[in-house]
Design an enzyme around this catalytic site. Sequence first.
Site, PDB file in Angstrom:
ATOM      1  N   ILE A 231      21.658 -23.524  -3.984  1.00 45.96           N
ATOM      2  CA  ILE A 231      20.547 -24.467  -3.995  1.00 45.96           C
ATOM      3  C   ILE A 231      19.630 -24.073  -2.834  1.00 45.96           C
ATOM      4  CG2 ILE A 231      21.697 -26.385  -5.143  1.00 45.96           C
ATOM      5  CD1 ILE A 231      22.313 -27.630  -2.508  1.00 45.96           C
ATOM      6  N   ASP A 232      18.370 -24.432  -2.946  1.00 40.48           N
ATOM      7  CA  ASP A 232      17.377 -23.994  -1.966  1.00 40.48           C
ATOM      8  C   ASP A 232      17.707 -24.497  -0.566  1.00 40.48           C
ATOM      9  OD1 ASP A 232      15.967 -22.859  -4.073  1.00 40.48           O
ATOM     10  OD2 ASP A 232      14.745 -24.666  -4.381  1.00 40.48           O
ATOM     11  N   LYS A 233      17.195 -23.783   0.407  1.00 37.52           N
ATOM     12  CA  LYS A 233      17.404 -24.152   1.813  1.00 37.52           C
ATOM     13  C   LYS A 233      17.065 -25.618   2.067  1.00 37.52           C
ATOM     14  CE  LYS A 233      15.256 -23.425   6.335  1.00 37.52           C
ATOM     15  NZ  LYS A 233      14.127 -22.774   7.042  1.00 37.52           N
TER      16      LYS A 233
ATOM     17  N   THR B  70      16.836 -28.107  -0.012  1.00 37.24           N
ATOM     18  CA  THR B  70      17.436 -29.057  -0.948  1.00 37.24           C
ATOM     19  C   THR B  70      18.852 -29.333  -0.463  1.00 37.24           C
ATOM     20  OG1 THR B  70      16.148 -28.226  -2.841  1.00 37.24           O
ATOM     21  CG2 THR B  70      18.155 -29.449  -3.343  1.00 37.24           C
TER      22      THR B  70
ATOM     23  N   ARG C  16      11.725 -27.860  -9.234  1.00 41.67           N
ATOM     24  CA  ARG C  16      10.466 -27.879  -8.502  1.00 41.67           C
ATOM     25  C   ARG C  16       9.320 -27.332  -9.360  1.00 41.67           C
ATOM     26  NH1 ARG C  16      12.202 -24.575  -3.321  1.00 41.67           N
ATOM     27  NH2 ARG C  16      10.089 -25.076  -2.608  1.00 41.67           N
TER      28      ARG C  16
END
Length: 304
Positions: free
Chosen positions: A137-139, A141, A238
């Site tokens: 998962i994104d930094k 998030t 997103r």
Amino acid sequence: MEKFTFNVSEEEKGERIDKLITSYESDWSRSQVQTWIKDENIQVNGAAVKGNYKASVGDEIEVTVPEPEELEIVAEDLNLDIVYEDADVLVVNKPRGMVVHPAPGHPSGTLVNGLMHQVKDLSGINGVVRPGIVHRIDKDTSGLLMVAKNDKAHESLVKQLQAKTVNRRYTAIVHGNIQHDVGTIDAPIGRDKQDRQKMTITDENSRDAVTHFRVLERYQKFTYVECQLETGRTHQIRVHMKYIDHPVAGDPKYGPRRKSLPIDGQALHAGVLGFRHPVTEEWLEFSCPIPEDIERLLKRLRQD
């Protein structure tokens, strides 16, 4: 080596080149970019520039990312929130702001560094830099990730992701009022030709992407939603929320340039994760509460 090209917009004119480039990609640090400028790995309109160069509208910035140095992964005591662990798999609640695995600009302080300290065994399928990592998962998030402790478990979890049987549900605060109580966004996602650090909806070199959503609460200018991933493309929620004109609040890459809510990163949380145990085949499902900063935002929006 990888090369990335960016064109300076009207809103970006006058920005220092090093600061501007770090805004394109969160994984690039300011000091790293300054080193690339000194090494002439960054050029503007085909020529090397100094670190204090201020961008003009229409400038073409070319960034040549050098081959990464071999990283030595150091175990660090980061006090990770491990929600579940057995001999084959674990589930961890990643905080916002933490990168999943080491990369240039982020050699330490990552989830992998913390796992190396807290967990005895991790699968080796993804090599030295990404041991045990099945998905990311994104930094910016927060939320749940499953991690494989051996190669057999890793292969099973990857197959479940490919078969779309893993239950991944996120909550998000998005801009505007979504009129439909439920909906499905079925739009292919690929690399943005104009900005290689972004993904976009496109039919060229894209992959199918499906996100299901339902509205949880509505406010004056925002909506609180739950999103369920059917596929797992880079930045999927997103990109899809921006596509329907309801970008995630606080999103520095796909949201409005002007900060909308006081949050460091996007208001997006991976709150539910369900999958079959790679050995026993028992269905496991975990949930974790939204972080305190998102909870504070929700209280404020309810009051307003």
